[in-house]
Design a protein around this motif. Sequence first.
Motif, PDB file in Angstrom:
ATOM      1  N   GLN A 249       0.839  -1.184   0.000  1.00  0.00           N
ATOM      2  CA  GLN A 249       0.000   0.000   0.000  1.00  0.00           C
ATOM      3  C   GLN A 249       0.884   1.247   0.000  1.00  0.00           C
ATOM      4  OE1 GLN A 249      -2.217   0.171   3.723  1.00  0.00           O
ATOM      5  NE2 GLN A 249      -1.637  -1.890   4.161  1.00  0.00           N
ATOM      6  N   PRO A 250       0.323   2.357  -0.477  1.00  0.00           N
ATOM      7  CA  PRO A 250       1.126   3.587  -0.500  1.00  0.00           C
ATOM      8  C   PRO A 250       1.524   4.019   0.912  1.00  0.00           C
ATOM      9  CG  PRO A 250      -1.106   3.950  -1.390  1.00  0.00           C
ATOM     10  CD  PRO A 250      -1.021   2.529  -0.958  1.00  0.00           C
ATOM     11  N   LEU A 251       2.625   4.731   0.986  1.00  0.00           N
ATOM     12  CA  LEU A 251       3.082   5.232   2.270  1.00  0.00           C
ATOM     13  C   LEU A 251       2.199   6.390   2.722  1.00  0.00           C
ATOM     14  CD1 LEU A 251       6.949   5.449   1.795  1.00  0.00           C
ATOM     15  CD2 LEU A 251       5.622   3.560   2.706  1.00  0.00           C
ATOM     16  N   ASP A 252       2.121   6.563   4.046  1.00  0.00           N
ATOM     17  CA  ASP A 252       1.475   7.754   4.587  1.00  0.00           C
ATOM     18  C   ASP A 252       2.532   8.520   5.385  1.00  0.00           C
ATOM     19  OD1 ASP A 252       1.715   6.474   7.069  1.00  0.00           O
ATOM     20  OD2 ASP A 252      -0.420   6.062   7.261  1.00  0.00           O
ATOM     21  N   HIS A 253       2.118   9.612   5.991  1.00  0.00           N
ATOM     22  CA  HIS A 253       3.087  10.447   6.708  1.00  0.00           C
ATOM     23  C   HIS A 253       3.726   9.702   7.883  1.00  0.00           C
ATOM     24  CE1 HIS A 253      -0.618  11.174   8.987  1.00  0.00           C
ATOM     25  NE2 HIS A 253       0.140  11.531  10.005  1.00  0.00           N
ATOM     26  N   HIS A 254       2.990   8.801   8.517  1.00  0.00           N
ATOM     27  CA  HIS A 254       3.584   8.003   9.595  1.00  0.00           C
ATOM     28  C   HIS A 254       4.710   7.132   9.052  1.00  0.00           C
ATOM     29  CE1 HIS A 254      -0.538   8.459  11.594  1.00  0.00           C
ATOM     30  NE2 HIS A 254       0.304   9.169  12.323  1.00  0.00           N
ATOM     31  N   ASP A 255       4.440   6.457   7.934  1.00  0.00           N
ATOM     32  CA  ASP A 255       5.459   5.603   7.322  1.00  0.00           C
ATOM     33  C   ASP A 255       6.702   6.419   6.960  1.00  0.00           C
ATOM     34  OD1 ASP A 255       3.842   3.228   7.328  1.00  0.00           O
ATOM     35  OD2 ASP A 255       2.830   3.967   5.523  1.00  0.00           O
TER      36      ASP A 255
ATOM     37  N   LEU B  50       7.831   9.109   8.335  1.00  0.00           N
ATOM     38  CA  LEU B  50       8.590   9.417   9.552  1.00  0.00           C
ATOM     39  C   LEU B  50       9.309   8.177  10.080  1.00  0.00           C
ATOM     40  CD1 LEU B  50       6.018  11.783  11.307  1.00  0.00           C
ATOM     41  CD2 LEU B  50       8.183  12.445  10.226  1.00  0.00           C
ATOM     42  N   ILE B  51       8.654   7.021  10.024  1.00  0.00           N
ATOM     43  CA  ILE B  51       9.299   5.761  10.422  1.00  0.00           C
ATOM     44  C   ILE B  51      10.509   5.494   9.524  1.00  0.00           C
ATOM     45  CG2 ILE B  51       9.010   3.240  10.609  1.00  0.00           C
ATOM     46  CD1 ILE B  51       7.433   4.814  12.757  1.00  0.00           C
ATOM     47  N   TYR B  52      10.337   5.649   8.215  1.00  0.00           N
ATOM     48  CA  TYR B  52      11.441   5.443   7.273  1.00  0.00           C
ATOM     49  C   TYR B  52      12.607   6.371   7.611  1.00  0.00           C
ATOM     50  CZ  TYR B  52       8.974   2.396   3.914  1.00  0.00           C
ATOM     51  OH  TYR B  52       8.334   1.357   3.296  1.00  0.00           O
ATOM     52  N   THR B  53      12.305   7.598   7.976  1.00  0.00           N
ATOM     53  CA  THR B  53      13.348   8.560   8.341  1.00  0.00           C
ATOM     54  C   THR B  53      14.132   8.055   9.540  1.00  0.00           C
ATOM     55  OG1 THR B  53      11.972  10.378   7.523  1.00  0.00           O
ATOM     56  CG2 THR B  53      13.790  10.958   8.997  1.00  0.00           C
ATOM     57  N   MET B  54      13.427   7.605  10.569  1.00  0.00           N
ATOM     58  CA  MET B  54      14.101   7.141  11.785  1.00  0.00           C
ATOM     59  C   MET B  54      14.869   5.848  11.568  1.00  0.00           C
ATOM     60  SD  MET B  54      11.381   8.168  14.804  1.00  0.00           S
ATOM     61  CE  MET B  54       9.952   7.337  14.096  1.00  0.00           C
ATOM     62  N   VAL B  55      14.289   4.924  10.828  1.00  0.00           N
ATOM     63  CA  VAL B  55      14.971   3.658  10.556  1.00  0.00           C
ATOM     64  C   VAL B  55      16.237   3.910   9.743  1.00  0.00           C
ATOM     65  CG1 VAL B  55      14.794   1.477   9.270  1.00  0.00           C
ATOM     66  CG2 VAL B  55      12.927   2.207  10.777  1.00  0.00           C
TER      67      VAL B  55
ATOM     68  N   LEU C 268      16.268   6.162  -2.968  1.00  0.00           N
ATOM     69  CA  LEU C 268      14.838   5.842  -3.097  1.00  0.00           C
ATOM     70  C   LEU C 268      14.084   6.163  -1.807  1.00  0.00           C
ATOM     71  CD1 LEU C 268      12.452   4.764  -4.663  1.00  0.00           C
ATOM     72  CD2 LEU C 268      13.168   2.445  -4.056  1.00  0.00           C
ATOM     73  N   VAL C 269      14.657   5.821  -0.654  1.00  0.00           N
ATOM     74  CA  VAL C 269      14.006   6.125   0.618  1.00  0.00           C
ATOM     75  C   VAL C 269      13.870   7.636   0.790  1.00  0.00           C
ATOM     76  CG1 VAL C 269      14.298   6.063   3.135  1.00  0.00           C
ATOM     77  CG2 VAL C 269      14.560   3.975   1.800  1.00  0.00           C
ATOM     78  N   LEU C 270      14.908   8.376   0.469  1.00  0.00           N
ATOM     79  CA  LEU C 270      14.829   9.834   0.567  1.00  0.00           C
ATOM     80  C   LEU C 270      13.717  10.393  -0.326  1.00  0.00           C
ATOM     81  CD1 LEU C 270      18.608  10.741   0.716  1.00  0.00           C
ATOM     82  CD2 LEU C 270      16.915  11.247   2.477  1.00  0.00           C
ATOM     83  N   GLU C 271      13.594   9.874  -1.528  1.00  0.00           N
ATOM     84  CA  GLU C 271      12.538  10.323  -2.432  1.00  0.00           C
ATOM     85  C   GLU C 271      11.156   9.963  -1.895  1.00  0.00           C
ATOM     86  OE1 GLU C 271      13.509   8.664  -6.270  1.00  0.00           O
ATOM     87  OE2 GLU C 271      15.392   9.788  -6.350  1.00  0.00           O
ATOM     88  N   LEU C 272      11.024   8.771  -1.337  1.00  0.00           N
ATOM     89  CA  LEU C 272       9.740   8.373  -0.744  1.00  0.00           C
ATOM     90  C   LEU C 272       9.361   9.286   0.422  1.00  0.00           C
ATOM     91  CD1 LEU C 272      10.131   4.485  -0.768  1.00  0.00           C
ATOM     92  CD2 LEU C 272       8.406   5.797  -2.017  1.00  0.00           C
ATOM     93  N   ILE C 273      10.332   9.594   1.250  1.00  0.00           N
ATOM     94  CA  ILE C 273      10.078  10.485   2.385  1.00  0.00           C
ATOM     95  C   ILE C 273       9.624  11.848   1.869  1.00  0.00           C
ATOM     96  CG2 ILE C 273      11.183  11.752   4.284  1.00  0.00           C
ATOM     97  CD1 ILE C 273      13.017   9.203   4.624  1.00  0.00           C
ATOM     98  N   ARG C 274      10.376  12.403   0.932  1.00  0.00           N
ATOM     99  CA  ARG C 274      10.040  13.722   0.373  1.00  0.00           C
ATOM    100  C   ARG C 274       8.665  13.730  -0.280  1.00  0.00           C
ATOM    101  NH1 ARG C 274      13.308  14.466  -4.365  1.00  0.00           N
ATOM    102  NH2 ARG C 274      11.611  13.261  -5.258  1.00  0.00           N
ATOM    103  N   ASP C 275       8.388  12.724  -1.073  1.00  0.00           N
ATOM    104  CA  ASP C 275       7.133  12.691  -1.830  1.00  0.00           C
ATOM    105  C   ASP C 275       5.916  12.404  -0.955  1.00  0.00           C
ATOM    106  OD1 ASP C 275       8.700  13.196  -4.038  1.00  0.00           O
ATOM    107  OD2 ASP C 275       8.599  11.147  -4.822  1.00  0.00           O
ATOM    108  N   THR C 276       6.132  11.797   0.204  1.00  0.00           N
ATOM    109  CA  THR C 276       5.028  11.408   1.075  1.00  0.00           C
ATOM    110  C   THR C 276       4.704  12.463   2.127  1.00  0.00           C
ATOM    111  OG1 THR C 276       5.602   9.079   0.765  1.00  0.00           O
ATOM    112  CG2 THR C 276       4.203   9.615   2.648  1.00  0.00           C
ATOM    113  N   LEU C 277       5.731  13.084   2.667  1.00  0.00           N
ATOM    114  CA  LEU C 277       5.517  14.014   3.778  1.00  0.00           C
ATOM    115  C   LEU C 277       4.872  15.319   3.318  1.00  0.00           C
ATOM    116  CD1 LEU C 277       8.726  13.924   5.984  1.00  0.00           C
ATOM    117  CD2 LEU C 277       6.439  13.171   6.611  1.00  0.00           C
TER     118      LEU C 277
END
Length: 137
Positions: A3-9, A11-16, A70-79
């Motif tokens: 499923q698509p990421l949400d803002h919680h995901d 933030l979790i990705y950022t911390m992980v 890719l994680v950085l892009e996901l964080i940027r695009d989701t938050l």
Amino acid sequence: MTQPLDHHDALIYTMVTISAVDRAMTDAELARIGEIVSNLPVFDLYDADKLVPASRACGEILSGDSGLQLVLELIRDTLPTKLRETAYAVALEVAAADLFVRPEETRFLEMLADTLDLDKLTTAAIERGIRSRNTVI
């Protein structure tokens, strides 16, 4: 994660990612992630049972080719824009958890700030606040 990421995901990705970037996820860092998820208002509606699956999904992405980018892009695009400073702050909290910020963590923080388009004054203010919160004698 299918499923698509949400803002919680995001933030979790950022911390992980800040925890894993030096290839040593310490107990102190993992505990801090748990504390943040349990105590920060942005996570009030978050189902804590999703923390481990989200962390694993992030780890899988990080282990792939260009995983960090890719994680950085996901964080940027989701938050949403209003949570970008929060993402930087929680990353700093996790980096400071073991009272030593490694060069790899510093480099990730620079990349995160650039990716999230955070200015130097904002990042310096957040850094100073986190440093004050985590100073020990």
